[in-house]
Design a protein around this motif. Structure first.
Motif, PDB file in Angstrom:
ATOM      1  N   ALA A 127       0.829  -1.209   0.000  1.00  0.00           N
ATOM      2  CA  ALA A 127       0.000   0.000   0.000  1.00  0.00           C
ATOM      3  C   ALA A 127       0.860   1.255   0.000  1.00  0.00           C
ATOM      4  O   ALA A 127       0.559   2.226  -0.690  1.00  0.00           O
ATOM      5  N   TYR A 181      -9.535   0.420   6.970  1.00  0.00           N
ATOM      6  CA  TYR A 181      -9.597  -1.043   6.902  1.00  0.00           C
ATOM      7  C   TYR A 181      -8.351  -1.683   7.507  1.00  0.00           C
ATOM      8  O   TYR A 181      -8.450  -2.626   8.292  1.00  0.00           O
ATOM      9  N   PHE A 192      -3.928   7.871   4.196  1.00  0.00           N
ATOM     10  CA  PHE A 192      -3.855   6.509   4.717  1.00  0.00           C
ATOM     11  C   PHE A 192      -3.397   6.511   6.176  1.00  0.00           C
ATOM     12  O   PHE A 192      -4.015   5.892   7.041  1.00  0.00           O
ATOM     13  N   THR A 213      -8.883   2.714   2.891  1.00  0.00           N
ATOM     14  CA  THR A 213      -7.835   1.705   3.022  1.00  0.00           C
ATOM     15  C   THR A 213      -7.151   1.806   4.379  1.00  0.00           C
ATOM     16  O   THR A 213      -6.904   0.793   5.041  1.00  0.00           O
TER      17      THR A 213
END
Length: 107
Positions: free
Chosen positions: A16, A86, A31, A83
């Motif tokens: 990521a 999560y 993020f 993301t």
């Protein structure tokens, strides 16, 4: 089993990070903030409340950028926010306690 999950999480975070760095530093910040915000909000609001709070935080930020015109609202920022949320949830699911602070450090 927990060790395999941890290795899986580390690999996903590395992937990521590489993917977000291609798009730009802004996505990495989205993020990281979402990842950490999930850990803090999960401590105070529980699992579902933390997920909802962090999701609303990301959506609210993009809505503010769109309405105010001060920032640049991007769909990619929302993806980075979701993301991070999560992965924060995934990371916390392997812990035997409820942390107040989680963070991701990239060198």
């Amino acid at each position: 089993m927990k060790f395999k999950g941890f290795i899986f999480l580390v690999l996903l975070l590395v992937i990521a990070t590489a993917a977000f760095s291609i798009e730009g530093y802004d996505k990495y910040l989205h993020f990281s903030v979402s990842f950490t915000a999930y850990g803090i909000s999960r401590y105070f609001f529980g699992e579902v409340g933390g997920f909802l709070f962090t999701t609303l935080l990301g959506v609210g930020k993009e809505a503010y950028d769109f309405i105010s015109g001060r920032g640049c609202a991007e769909f990619g920022d929302l993806i980075a926010d979701f993301t991070g949320t999560y992965f924060g949830h995934y990371y916390c699911s392997f812990l035997s306690f409820r942390p107040i602070l989680i963070f991701y450090l990239s060198l």
